[in-house]
Motif scaffolding. Sequence first.
Motif, PDB file in Angstrom:
ATOM      1  N   HIS A 179     -43.166 -17.327 -10.391  1.00 32.25           N
ATOM      2  CA  HIS A 179     -42.278 -17.020 -11.513  1.00 32.25           C
ATOM      3  C   HIS A 179     -41.602 -18.282 -12.044  1.00 32.25           C
ATOM      4  O   HIS A 179     -41.528 -18.475 -13.259  1.00 32.25           O
TER       5      HIS A 179
ATOM      6  N   ASN B 221     -42.287 -19.818 -15.825  1.00 32.51           N
ATOM      7  CA  ASN B 221     -41.192 -19.962 -16.777  1.00 32.51           C
ATOM      8  C   ASN B 221     -40.964 -21.411 -17.182  1.00 32.51           C
ATOM      9  O   ASN B 221     -40.682 -21.688 -18.344  1.00 32.51           O
TER      10      ASN B 221
ATOM     11  N   SER C 240     -41.700  -9.679 -17.348  1.00 29.97           N
ATOM     12  CA  SER C 240     -41.913 -10.461 -16.121  1.00 29.97           C
ATOM     13  C   SER C 240     -40.646 -10.509 -15.278  1.00 29.97           C
ATOM     14  O   SER C 240     -40.718 -10.449 -14.049  1.00 29.97           O
ATOM     15  N   TRP C 241     -39.485 -10.602 -15.914  1.00 30.79           N
ATOM     16  CA  TRP C 241     -38.230 -10.608 -15.167  1.00 30.79           C
ATOM     17  C   TRP C 241     -37.967  -9.244 -14.517  1.00 30.79           C
ATOM     18  O   TRP C 241     -37.479  -9.175 -13.383  1.00 30.79           O
TER      19      TRP C 241
ATOM     20  N   HIS D 289     -46.742  -8.514 -12.192  1.00 31.24           N
ATOM     21  CA  HIS D 289     -45.996  -9.720 -12.531  1.00 31.24           C
ATOM     22  C   HIS D 289     -46.949 -10.825 -12.967  1.00 31.24           C
ATOM     23  O   HIS D 289     -46.665 -11.559 -13.915  1.00 31.24           O
TER      24      HIS D 289
END
Length: 177
Positions: free
Chosen positions: A66, A70, A101-102, A144
């Motif tokens: 993640h 980002n 995604s968050w 995700h």
Amino acid sequence: MVKNMTPLVCVPLLIMDVVAGILGIQAEIAQNKVHHLKMGIFECKDASYQAFKLGLAAVVILAVAHIVGNLLGGCICIRSRRDNQETTANKQLAIAFLILSWITLAAALSLLIAGTMLNSKSRKSCGLSHRRILSIGGILCFFHGLFIIAYYVSAKAYIKEGKPKPQIHSNPTGHPA
């Protein structure tokens, strides 16, 4: 230098999310191998050190995927309502996939951490049945991966469309300007 970095970023991101998902599912399998006694919705079971290690590895890999997605995707934000109305489709997609995604990160990390912590104790624990927490967290890792890759691609497309195109000036006399 490579002009299109998208495959070089998306493939490792997808691999990290798939590995995190598989580790979460493997942690669930390891957890189910320990001795447990079930009475209705209550369950007593021993902690599984193997499930703890696999769950912890899944948490770390998911978090790294993640963060990398980002950071490499760049900052796509909306400052005002008017800015939101004047955005392109790529920017709207980037924002939607960033939010998704968050959300999946929060859900997957919560489930993986909860399942990992249930296996961190060195004694037998009794309480409500917590079946399939790790495997659901692992499955969310797959989603995700899809959302973070979609965010990266749409963010890069938005950034690319925002760059001015080089203009070619032609001189009618044929002499350089």
